[in-house]
Design an enzyme around this catalytic site. Structure first.
Site, PDB file in Angstrom:
ATOM      1  N   CYS A  12     -16.309   1.811   0.442  1.00 47.66           N
ATOM      2  CA  CYS A  12     -15.165   0.973   0.823  1.00 47.66           C
ATOM      3  C   CYS A  12     -14.787   1.137   2.292  1.00 47.66           C
ATOM      4  CB  CYS A  12     -13.986   1.274  -0.085  1.00 47.66           C
ATOM      5  SG  CYS A  12     -13.390   2.981   0.020  1.00 47.66           S
ATOM      6  N   ASP A  35     -17.061   7.353  -1.838  1.00 46.66           N
ATOM      7  CA  ASP A  35     -15.839   7.242  -1.029  1.00 46.66           C
ATOM      8  C   ASP A  35     -15.578   8.622  -0.426  1.00 46.66           C
ATOM      9  OD1 ASP A  35     -13.407   6.406   0.039  1.00 46.66           O
ATOM     10  OD2 ASP A  35     -12.348   6.340  -1.881  1.00 46.66           O
ATOM     11  N   ARG A  69     -13.715  -8.427   2.016  1.00 42.99           N
ATOM     12  CA  ARG A  69     -12.284  -8.234   1.761  1.00 42.99           C
ATOM     13  C   ARG A  69     -11.525  -9.515   2.129  1.00 42.99           C
ATOM     14  NH1 ARG A  69     -10.116  -3.131   1.613  1.00 42.99           N
ATOM     15  NH2 ARG A  69      -8.314  -4.300   0.878  1.00 42.99           N
ATOM     16  N   GLN A  72     -10.153  -3.856  -3.220  1.00 42.83           N
ATOM     17  CA  GLN A  72     -11.467  -3.396  -2.764  1.00 42.83           C
ATOM     18  C   GLN A  72     -12.548  -3.745  -3.791  1.00 42.83           C
ATOM     19  OE1 GLN A  72     -12.238  -1.741   0.317  1.00 42.83           O
ATOM     20  NE2 GLN A  72     -14.256  -2.372  -0.369  1.00 42.83           N
ATOM     21  N   ARG A 112       0.886  -1.182   0.000  1.00 48.99           N
ATOM     22  CA  ARG A 112       0.000   0.000   0.000  1.00 48.99           C
ATOM     23  C   ARG A 112       0.914   1.220   0.000  1.00 48.99           C
ATOM     24  NH1 ARG A 112      -5.342   1.483   3.489  1.00 48.99           N
ATOM     25  NH2 ARG A 112      -6.169   0.095   1.882  1.00 48.99           N
TER      26      ARG A 112
HETATM   27  N1  NVA Z   1      -9.821   6.756  -1.604  1.00 52.96           N
HETATM   28  C1  NVA Z   1      -9.471   6.344  -0.267  1.00 52.96           C
HETATM   29  C2  NVA Z   1      -9.731   4.879  -0.095  1.00 52.96           C
HETATM   30  C3  NVA Z   1      -9.468   4.368   1.287  1.00 52.96           C
HETATM   31  C4  NVA Z   1      -9.675   2.900   1.421  1.00 52.96           C
HETATM   32  C5  NVA Z   1      -8.026   6.673  -0.001  1.00 52.96           C
HETATM   33  O1  NVA Z   1      -7.195   6.478  -0.885  1.00 52.96           O
HETATM   34  O2  NVA Z   1      -7.716   7.145   1.091  1.00 52.96           O
HETATM   35  N1   CP Z   2     -11.270  -0.007   2.426  1.00 43.62           N
HETATM   36  C1   CP Z   2     -10.010  -0.056   2.869  1.00 43.62           C
HETATM   37  O1   CP Z   2      -9.074  -0.293   2.118  1.00 43.62           O
HETATM   38  O2   CP Z   2      -9.896   0.148   4.204  1.00 43.62           O
HETATM   39  P1   CP Z   2      -8.531   0.356   5.011  1.00 43.62           P
HETATM   40  O3   CP Z   2      -7.946   1.655   4.595  1.00 43.62           O
HETATM   41  O4   CP Z   2      -8.975   0.343   6.449  1.00 43.62           O
HETATM   42  O5   CP Z   2      -7.610  -0.782   4.708  1.00 43.62           O
END
Ligand code: NVA
Ligand code: CP
Length: 301
Positions: A259, A219, A287, A134, A104
């Protein structure tokens, strides 16, 4: 057999994606019935997190434990990544020890650079551009609640962000129409709009955009890394809240997905997300099951 990475949803073919969603539901039923699989016994998943997470971390760790393997949580604070070790070197080393690498991070390019040198599958657990894990859960949730999504209309309300970009790829793979309702200046990636123009269109007014939609998804207005823009974004998105009025303009029985994490009173009203039949908790649980199916697909072929 050549290794497969999962950096974008379109790294899967349509038939692979459909099979993976069906397998995720099967693994879920088996899990709920107490049937265990140890298909990843003695295997290890390295988990590189440069951004915060609740669902992604817990679902991958739990998946690895339930499948008989293990995982290693690596944050920049605890690794040499935080002290400037090149990501390629990190990927090379992790891929010599672990069976898969989950990442991530911010720039999507970082994860493609890691995949280019990795000897094991690299999984995108969210970049600024895409969030394919997701979408596996979201598509599974839609199928479990409403059946086949192909031929349906889906409306994305809000920021044209990593989730929205991934929805565009899903529309291509599963043959549904995606309507994106976003303010000017917050569109999804132009290249995706162009490439998949037969599947996606922009409609600025959210009331018009949701007409006939079988699925409404949204979102947060400020994603991770955009904290400094929060006030500006709150003003830009003020008329893009998914609330009961907006849901009432969609197709009857339209499903709502988010999400998470959610900001009640901003992108979604409490009455929508906390409705007794809200699917967002199934979506979050999925998930776990979807990523088990993904790990099986990548590691047990
Ligand atoms: N668009 C959000 C999704 C979080 C799961 C982000 O990137 O923070
Ligand atoms: N939806 C999602 O990816 O949640 P987190 O940021 O908690 O992992």
């Amino acid at each position: 057999m050549a290794i497969r990475h999962f950096l974008r949803l379109i790294d899967l073919s349509s038939s692979e994606l459909k099979a993976l969603i069906t397998r995720a539901s099967e693994l879920k039923t088996q899990q709920h019935n107490g049937l265990r699989h140890e298909m990843l016994k003695h295997r290890t998943l390295a988990m590189v997190f440069e951004k915060a997470s609740t669902r992604t971390r817990v679902s991958f760790e739990t998946a690895m434990i339930q499948l008989g393997g293990g995982s290693i949580f690596l944050s920049p604070n605890d690794t040499q990544l935080g002290r400037g070790e090149p990501i390629e070197d990190t990927a090379r080393v992790l891929s010599r020890m672990c069976d898969a690498i989950m990442v991530r991070t911010f720039a999507h390019e970082k994860i493609t650079r890691m995949a280019a040198v990795s000897k094991v599958p690299v999984i995108n657990a969210l970049t600024d551009a895409f969030h394919p894990c997701q979408l596996l859960a979201d598509l599974q949730t839609y199928q479990e609640h409403r059946g086949d999504i192909s031929g349906k209309t889906v409306c994305w309300v809000g920021d044209g962000n990593n989730m929205c970009n991934t929805f565009i790829e899903a529309a291509h793979l599963l043959d549904f129409e995606l309507v994106v309702a976003c303010p000017i200046g917050y569109e999804p990636m132009p290249a995706l709009l162009e490439q998949y123009h037969s599947r996606v269109r922009l409609v600025r007014n959210p009331q018009d955009a949701v007409q006939g939609a079988a699925l409404i998804a949204t979102d947060v207005w400020a994603s991770m890394g955009q904290e400094a823009e929060q006030i500006k974004r709150k003003a830009a998105f003020a008329s893009y809240q998914v609330n009961a009025d907006l849901m009432s303009r969609a197709a009857s029985n339209a499903l709502f997905l988010h999400c998470l994490p959610a900001h009640r009173g901003e992108e979604v009203s409490a009455e929508v997300i906390d409705a007794p039949d809200s699917a967002v908790w199934d979506e979050a649980e999925n998930r776990l099951h979807a990523q088990k199916a993904l790990l099986e697909f990548l590691l047990c072929r």
